[in-house]
Design an enzyme around this catalytic site. Structure first.
Site, PDB file in Angstrom:
ATOM      1  CD  GLU A 194       5.083 -25.793  -6.788  1.00  0.00           C
ATOM      2  OE1 GLU A 194       4.217 -26.246  -7.571  1.00  0.00           O
ATOM      3  OE2 GLU A 194       6.301 -25.880  -7.018  1.00  0.00           O
ATOM      4  NE  ARG A 242       7.777 -22.073  -8.872  1.00  0.00           N
ATOM      5  CZ  ARG A 242       7.568 -23.326  -9.199  1.00  0.00           C
ATOM      6  NH1 ARG A 242       6.506 -23.651  -9.881  1.00  0.00           N
ATOM      7  NH2 ARG A 242       8.419 -24.254  -8.827  1.00  0.00           N
ATOM      8  CG  HIS A 277      10.747 -28.500  -7.011  1.00  0.00           C
ATOM      9  ND1 HIS A 277      11.415 -29.615  -7.449  1.00  0.00           N
ATOM     10  CD2 HIS A 277      10.059 -28.034  -8.071  1.00  0.00           C
ATOM     11  CE1 HIS A 277      11.153 -29.823  -8.723  1.00  0.00           C
ATOM     12  NE2 HIS A 277      10.333 -28.866  -9.130  1.00  0.00           N
ATOM     13  CG  ASN A 317       4.800 -20.591 -12.156  1.00  0.00           C
ATOM     14  OD1 ASN A 317       5.901 -20.259 -12.612  1.00  0.00           O
ATOM     15  ND2 ASN A 317       4.538 -21.823 -11.757  1.00  0.00           N
ATOM     16  CG  LEU A 320       8.614 -38.039  -7.046  1.00  0.00           C
ATOM     17  CD1 LEU A 320       8.319 -39.526  -6.884  1.00  0.00           C
ATOM     18  CD2 LEU A 320      10.113 -37.803  -7.231  1.00  0.00           C
ATOM     19  CE  LYS A 350       1.997 -24.268 -15.706  1.00  0.00           C
ATOM     20  NZ  LYS A 350       2.965 -25.199 -15.157  1.00  0.00           N
ATOM     21  NE  ARG A 359      14.108 -29.679 -15.616  1.00  0.00           N
ATOM     22  CZ  ARG A 359      13.438 -29.064 -14.643  1.00  0.00           C
ATOM     23  NH1 ARG A 359      14.093 -28.522 -13.639  1.00  0.00           N
ATOM     24  NH2 ARG A 359      12.135 -28.969 -14.674  1.00  0.00           N
TER      25      ARG A 359
HETATM   26  P1  ADP Z   1       5.247 -29.905 -13.447  1.00  0.00           P
HETATM   27  O1  ADP Z   1       6.619 -30.168 -12.925  1.00  0.00           O
HETATM   28  O2  ADP Z   1       5.230 -29.458 -14.883  1.00  0.00           O
HETATM   29  O3  ADP Z   1       4.359 -29.087 -12.534  1.00  0.00           O
HETATM   30  P2  ADP Z   1       3.439 -32.061 -12.727  1.00  0.00           P
HETATM   31  O4  ADP Z   1       3.655 -31.971 -11.263  1.00  0.00           O
HETATM   32  O5  ADP Z   1       2.114 -31.658 -13.262  1.00  0.00           O
HETATM   33  O6  ADP Z   1       4.590 -31.360 -13.541  1.00  0.00           O
HETATM   34  O7  ADP Z   1       3.715 -33.585 -13.131  1.00  0.00           O
HETATM   35  C1  ADP Z   1       3.657 -34.010 -14.449  1.00  0.00           C
HETATM   36  C2  ADP Z   1       4.011 -35.501 -14.479  1.00  0.00           C
HETATM   37  O8  ADP Z   1       3.055 -36.220 -13.690  1.00  0.00           O
HETATM   38  C3  ADP Z   1       4.005 -36.095 -15.866  1.00  0.00           C
HETATM   39  O9  ADP Z   1       5.120 -36.956 -16.054  1.00  0.00           O
HETATM   40  C4  ADP Z   1       2.731 -36.946 -15.847  1.00  0.00           C
HETATM   41  O10 ADP Z   1       2.818 -38.051 -16.690  1.00  0.00           O
HETATM   42  C5  ADP Z   1       2.715 -37.384 -14.401  1.00  0.00           C
HETATM   43  N1  ADP Z   1       1.406 -37.913 -14.032  1.00  0.00           N
HETATM   44  C6  ADP Z   1       0.233 -37.253 -13.920  1.00  0.00           C
HETATM   45  N2  ADP Z   1      -0.764 -38.131 -13.637  1.00  0.00           N
HETATM   46  C7  ADP Z   1      -0.201 -39.369 -13.587  1.00  0.00           C
HETATM   47  C8  ADP Z   1      -0.674 -40.699 -13.337  1.00  0.00           C
HETATM   48  N3  ADP Z   1      -1.965 -40.927 -13.094  1.00  0.00           N
HETATM   49  N4  ADP Z   1       0.222 -41.717 -13.365  1.00  0.00           N
HETATM   50  C9  ADP Z   1       1.508 -41.485 -13.628  1.00  0.00           C
HETATM   51  N5  ADP Z   1       2.029 -40.269 -13.855  1.00  0.00           N
HETATM   52  C10 ADP Z   1       1.189 -39.242 -13.842  1.00  0.00           C
END
Ligand code: ADP
Length: 416
Positions: free
Chosen positions: A379, A93, A181, A9, A209, A16, A241
């Site tokens: 994914e 990806r 996504h 990815n 999210l 990654k 964004r």
């Molecule tokens: P990406 O889109 O880069 O793959 P992720 O799915 O890893 O992102 O999500 C990252 C987000 O998840 C960040 O905003 C991070 O703060 C949030 N996050 C991770 N753990 C927690 C938690 N325990 N509480 C709140 N938000 C969290």
């Protein structure tokens, strides 16, 4: 000798990877990791399936390793790590499959040429996705490669949900709501029957999210609408964004604030969302832990926009049986989930506070008209599965795997 598939990815500043061993029972992760900050202070880390660090390296500030350097380092690592394994394919990806690709595809030079045409549709991601594909095609042409698209899962959505109200001449140029996504949504659709057979066959909204955030309305496991559009900037506010924006704002930025295209792009992709509103951070954890008014405003706006989109997607589905939270925020933040579920009470969703605090998987109360679930996305596994399916690259099916190669020989050819 175990068969393995490597999943790549490649993002704008990171590469990654995950490695899956494959047998008749499925795909088992054996290691994963990433090279990140490729143009600033590159770091590489690889961990085994239980999180033990296998390899770690930092190059220091100002050493631009780039994607090519990262791929070389990864190949050298894989050469050591996969000795004794048989590398059967690499799955990638790829953000954009345009109007052409509705499902994953075995990559050849013609596919690369087609994917190149989609660079203008995703200039921030597509070139990086294609870089390792090209490098491997050139250096290890016998190694099968598969492209898996973020757009593909949404391609079968009804035409009306894919269209903008623009003149046909513009629509015909491929200016459509593609949605992204898709690999995450497809994975959730694939496991949802194990959690909730009724929802899997019915009407579900999945909330992905994370740093990038979107939502997808699924009917019987198929996408019928999503919040992202022509690009992955549309829909919900995200880490950096802005999400949905009146197009008039862009005109105002250009005409009145004299911003050029690149400045607008930087504003809406890198300086907005949770970061822009809070003025503090793009990271949800930081914002939830902060007392600052800006942090509260950013979280409030994020939750409010989710609530609005949930109503819109439920309307597109003609009702709602379940919602599913996934990705970094969806999987980990009980606070955010609670806010979303409380805001969905009008749809018939009742939260089970204890289950939500415990992380689920079911977080709706018994008797809730709409079920709520927390399901971790995967994914990479989806890409590994597609790759295996497409190439018939399971143990005992080697004849169907043209040019299957060993990790060592792939590494030798790619490192040369
Ligand atoms: P990406 O889109 O880069 O793959 P992720 O799915 O890893 O992102 O999500 C990252 C987000 O998840 C960040 O905003 C991070 O703060 C949030 N996050 C991770 N753990 C927690 C938690 N325990 N509480 C709140 N938000 C969290």
């Amino acid at each position: 000798m175990a068969d393995v598939v490597v999943v790549l990815n490649a993002g704008s500043s990171s590469l990654k990877f995950s490695v899956f061993a494959q047998d008749a029972e499925g795909d088992k992760p054996i290691c994963r990791g990433q090279a990140e900050a490729l143009t600033t202070a590159p770091r590489f880390v690889a961990k085994d399936a239980t999180g033990n660090v296998l390899d770690e390296r930092s190059w220091g500030e100002g050493v631009p390793l780039g994607h090519a350097g990262a791929l070389d380092h990864l190949v050298a690592f894989l050469q050591r790590r996969l000795a004794g394994h048989r590398l059967v394919a690499v799955g990638h990806r790829v953000v954009h499959g345009g109007t052409e690709y509705r499902r994953p595809i075995h990559i050849d030079a013609e596919v690369v040429a087609t994917l190149q045409k989609y660079i203008p549709l995703a200039p921030l991601h597509q070139p990086h996705n294609l870089a390792p594909i090209r490098a491997l095609l050139e250096q290890a042409p016998e190694l099968p490669q598969v492209a898996c698209f973020d757009t593909a899962f949404h391609r079968a959505a009804p035409t009306v949900s894919q269209m903008f109200a623009l003149p046909k001449s513009i629509t015909d140029r491929g200016v459509l709501r593609y949605g992204f996504h898709g690999l995450s949504y497809e994975y959730i659709a694939s496991v949802l029957p194990q959690y909730d057979a009724q929802a899997a066959a019915g009407r579900t909204v999945v909330l992905h999210l994370g740093n990038g955030s979107s939502m997808c309305a699924m009917a019987g496991g198929r996408s019928i609408a999503s919040t992202m559009g022509f690009t992955a900037v549309d829909g919900l506010p995200m880490g950096t964004r802005c999400g949905s924006l009146d197009p008039g704002v862009i005109l105002y930025l250009i005409d009145q604030l004299k911003m050029d295209t690149r400045a607008v792009e930087k504003l809406i992709c890198q300086q907005s969302g949770l970061l822009g509103v809070s003025g503090i951070s793009s990271d949800m954890r930081t914002l939830l832990a902060s007392e600052a008014a800006g942090a509260k405003a950013a979280v409030d706006l994020f939750a409010y926009r989710i609530q609005r989109e949930l109503g819109s997607l439920a309307a597109a589905l003609g009702g709602l049986d379940a919602i599913v939270f996934t990705a970094g925020i969806g999987e980990n933040s009980a606070v955010l989930r609670e806010r979303v579920c409380r805001g969905a009470a009008w749809l018939g969703l009742q939260l089970d506070d204890l289950a939500n605090a415990g992380g689920g998987p079911r977080i709706s109360a018994p008797g809730s008209k709409v079920a709520a679930w927390v399901i971790p996305t995967n994914e990479e596994l989806m890409i590994a599965r597609h790759t295996r399916r497409l190439l018939g690259a399971v143990t005992g099916d080697h004849a169907a795997t043209p040019g299957a190669t060993t990790g060592a020989s792939m590494a030798r050819s790619t490192a040369s």
